[in-house]
Enzyme design. Structure first.
Site, PDB file in Angstrom:
ATOM      1  N   PHE A   1     -11.897  -7.781  13.145  1.00  0.00           N
ATOM      2  CA  PHE A   1     -10.881  -8.029  12.119  1.00  0.00           C
ATOM      3  C   PHE A   1     -10.672  -6.849  11.008  1.00  0.00           C
ATOM      4  CE2 PHE A   1      -9.203 -10.487   8.580  1.00  0.00           C
ATOM      5  CZ  PHE A   1      -8.523 -10.247   8.895  1.00  0.00           C
TER       6      PHE A   1
ATOM      7  N   LYS B   1     -17.803  -0.891   4.531  1.00  0.00           N
ATOM      8  CA  LYS B   1     -18.205  -1.747   4.288  1.00  0.00           C
ATOM      9  C   LYS B   1     -20.277  -1.720   3.702  1.00  0.00           C
ATOM     10  CE  LYS B   1     -17.011  -6.672   2.443  1.00  0.00           C
ATOM     11  NZ  LYS B   1     -16.916  -8.121   2.696  1.00  0.00           N
TER      12      LYS B   1
ATOM     13  N   MET C   1      23.782   8.610   2.779  1.00  0.00           N
ATOM     14  CA  MET C   1      24.210   9.612   3.675  1.00  0.00           C
ATOM     15  C   MET C   1      24.037   9.989   5.294  1.00  0.00           C
ATOM     16  SD  MET C   1      23.770  13.556   3.346  1.00  0.00           S
ATOM     17  CE  MET C   1      23.702  13.736   2.178  1.00  0.00           C
TER      18      MET C   1
ATOM     19  N   GLU D   1       1.127  -0.968   0.204  1.00  0.00           N
ATOM     20  CA  GLU D   1       0.162   0.043  -0.064  1.00  0.00           C
ATOM     21  C   GLU D   1       0.868   1.341  -0.483  1.00  0.00           C
ATOM     22  OE1 GLU D   1      -2.823  -3.203   1.651  1.00  0.00           O
ATOM     23  OE2 GLU D   1      -0.433  -2.306   2.250  1.00  0.00           O
TER      24      GLU D   1
END
Length: 592
Positions: free
Chosen positions: A117, A167, A486, A55
């Site tokens: 869940f 949902k 770096m 994601e």
């Protein structure tokens, strides 16, 4: 409004709203809480869904898409870990003002608060890292919220927004309402036009300036191509020198005679010295970030300051200014150019000529110089050769974060806006590869190159699989120095050369890794082989991982040490360990 006999589900409303807001491509990853939306995606062909592998990758791909197009990037993820995984990209977009709409699934409304869940408080978690967010509990509110999300993401100071949809709301039936200006939220009306009296005052100050500088930022690019044209026109009219932040590169061409290069911690000597000694600073679409200012009480201490920004909260937040102008950079520059022309304004030409003479003296220090090596590829040389071999093509550059990012900013010359995608404010390792994917989806026929580090690139390397699946021929040009460059540099300079966990002892074979993903792998470690290898990379019509082995311990200079002002920067020919150690005071640890 559609009639009750043609009511549609919330999931279908999402698809309708995306289409009505001009969305062509979205980046996402499915899960239980967004399956109704994915079912609707399956049944249409107008919107292309790009299946990422993580994601965070969806968020950065949406950022790259948005930054290269000046359109809103869209990500779709599920509840719980789907939402938390995209938080890094949301914060990245917030700090760099990237317009993004993120749609997240949520557990059914009846289960919210029950630790169901894959439940999390998405609105609570993302409130600090978004411009605005919503939890939509009623399907009747969904169309309005979705349209509002797109408006808020791309107007005013752009930024990311989140729409969290339970949902059961995705399954619920309701009436879809198309976008309409009548329904726009009255409480959010960004000021677009600057105050004309303030703009007149700014023009008057510019006419009388003897040592001026224009300091431009990412806000110029966010304002669209016309703003960049107007900036160039203003520079031509005034003859002023111009510098830029990391995020503003390309708004003014790197080949322009008034260009001083990037300023700030790893900016050029001439840009930083001009900023320090100027008597007038015209800040356009920048926010006085700490990487630019160095020590605040030593930042441009003798100058009057004009600040143009669409975000009123940025004005006087860090640096006090004499003439604040709140408004869209494009509109303000249009007024400024018009008023300059109408008043037949003329600068103090003799003083400006003397100023340029001083600037050219600083330029002559050649602050980006480095020592070539016929046996080892210097990272600066690698970027120079990449630039020379790609500058005449339709090229877009993304980067990861670290030394390679700074070298890219220093040595790759950008002639146009929206060609440079990098993580500025948050400094997100792993940004560049998925961002390149997003850019390539937006510009399928262009050459898209991620200038990467061997450490950064591994954070989101799995998105090479996405590139293969969607035949997106991104080129990942890795400056492989076997270190977190770096981090290693600052450990050397600030921590007695104690390289604590900045050396990677189990580096993958990037060529074999490329082949495992179905990409092309290329490796070179000799300066004499570099050009041919880069040409091979460019000509391959597939995703490429290019393992460019560079000098392991090269440092990135010039550099403003922590706690120092712009006129105390270190140049490459001064940067011995002893000189660096003496230049860095007790505040040094605050630098990174």
């Amino acid at each position: 409004m559609t009639g009750s006999n043609t009511q549609i589900t919330g999931a279908e409303m999402v698809i309708r709203a995306l289409k009505d807001n001009g969305v062509k491509d979205i980046f996402g990853y499915p899960g239980g809480a967004v399956l109704p939306i994915y079912d609707e995606l399956y049944q249409q062909d107008d919107i292309v869904h790009i299946l990422v592998r993580h994601e965070q990758g969806a968020g950065h791909a949406a950022e790259g898409y948005a930054r290269s197009t000046n359109r809103v990037g869209v990500a779709l993820v599920t509840s719980g870990p789907g939402a938390t995984n995209i938080v890094t990209a949301l914060q990245d977009a917030l700090m760099d003002s990237i317009p993004m709409v993120c749609i997240t699934g949520q557990v059914p409304t009846s289960l919210i608060g029950s630790d169901a869940f894959q439940e999390c408080d998405t609105v609570g978690i993302t409130r600090p890292c978004t411009k605005h967010n919503w939890l939509v509990r009623d399907v009747r509110d969904l169309p309005r919220v979705l349209h509002e999300a797109f408006r808020i993401a791309q107007t005013g100071r752009p930024g990311p927004v989140v729409v969290d949809i339970p949902k059961d709301v995705q399954f619920a039936l309701g009436d879809y309402v198309p976008p309409s200006p009548i329904n726009e939220q009255k409480s959010y009306q960004p000021k677009v036009h600057g105050d004309l009296d303030a703009i007149r005052a700014a023009v008057e100050m510019m006419k009388n300036a003897r040592k001026p500088i224009i300091y431009s930022g990412g806000g110029v690019i966010n304002a669209g191509p016309e703003a960049s044209h107007l900036l160039r026109e203003l520079v031509q009219l005034t003859g002023f020198p111009i510098t830029s932040t990391l995020m503003g590169l390309g708004a003014y061409p790197a080949s322009g005679e008034n260009w001083l290069g990037m300023l700030g911690m790893h900016g050029t000597y001439e840009a930083n010295m001009t900023m320090h000694d100027c008597d007038l600073m015209v800040c356009i679409g920048a926010r006085f970030d700490d990487r630019i200012t160095g020590r605040l009480d030593g930042f441009s201490p003798h100058s009057k300051k004009i600040h143009i920004d669409i975000d009123p909260s940025s004005i006087n937040k860090i640096v006090h200014v004499d003439v604040p102008i709140v408004g869209d950079v494009g509109h303000v520059l249009e007024d400024m150019v018009r008023l300059w022309r109408a008043s037949s304004a003329k600068v103090e030409s003799k003083a400006l000529a003397q100023w340029w003479s001083q600037i050219n003296g600083w330029r002559s220090r050649n602050s980006l110089a480095y020592t070539p090596n016929k046996d080892v590829i210097m990272p600066q040389y690698a970027i120079q050769r990449l630039y020379e071999l790609t500058k005449d093509r339709d090229t877009y550059i993304t980067t990861e974060v670290g030394q390679h990012q700074m070298w890219a900013a220093q040595f790759y010359g950008f002639e146009a806006p929206n060609r440079w995608m990098t993580s500025g404010g948050l400094g997100t390792m792993g940004y560049g590869l998925p961002a390149a994917l997003g850019v390539q989806i937006a510009h399928p026929d262009s050459l898209v190159i991620d200038i990467a580090g061997d450490a950064s690139v591994q954070m989101t390397i799995q998105e090479m699989s996405t590139a293969v699946q969607y035949e997106a021929p991104i080129k990942i040009f890795i400056l492989n120095n076997q270190h977190m460059g770096m981090v290693r540099q600052w450990q050397q300079l600030l921590h007695g050369n104690r390289l604590s966990h900045s050396y990677t002892e189990a580096m993958p074979d990037f060529v074999k890794l490329a082949e495992a993903y179905g990409c092309v792998g290329i490796r070179t470690n000799k300066p004499g082989d570099l050009d041919d290898a880069i040409k091979e990379m460019i000509n391959v019509d597939k995703p490429v991982l290019f393992d460019c082995r560079v000098a392991d311990l090269a440092n990135c200079f010039p550099m403003i040490p922590s706690g120092k002002a712009h006129n105390e920067m270190l140049l490459p020919d001064e940067a011995t360990d002893e000189v660096v150690a003496n230049a860095i005071d007790s505040k040094g640890k605050a630098l990174v």
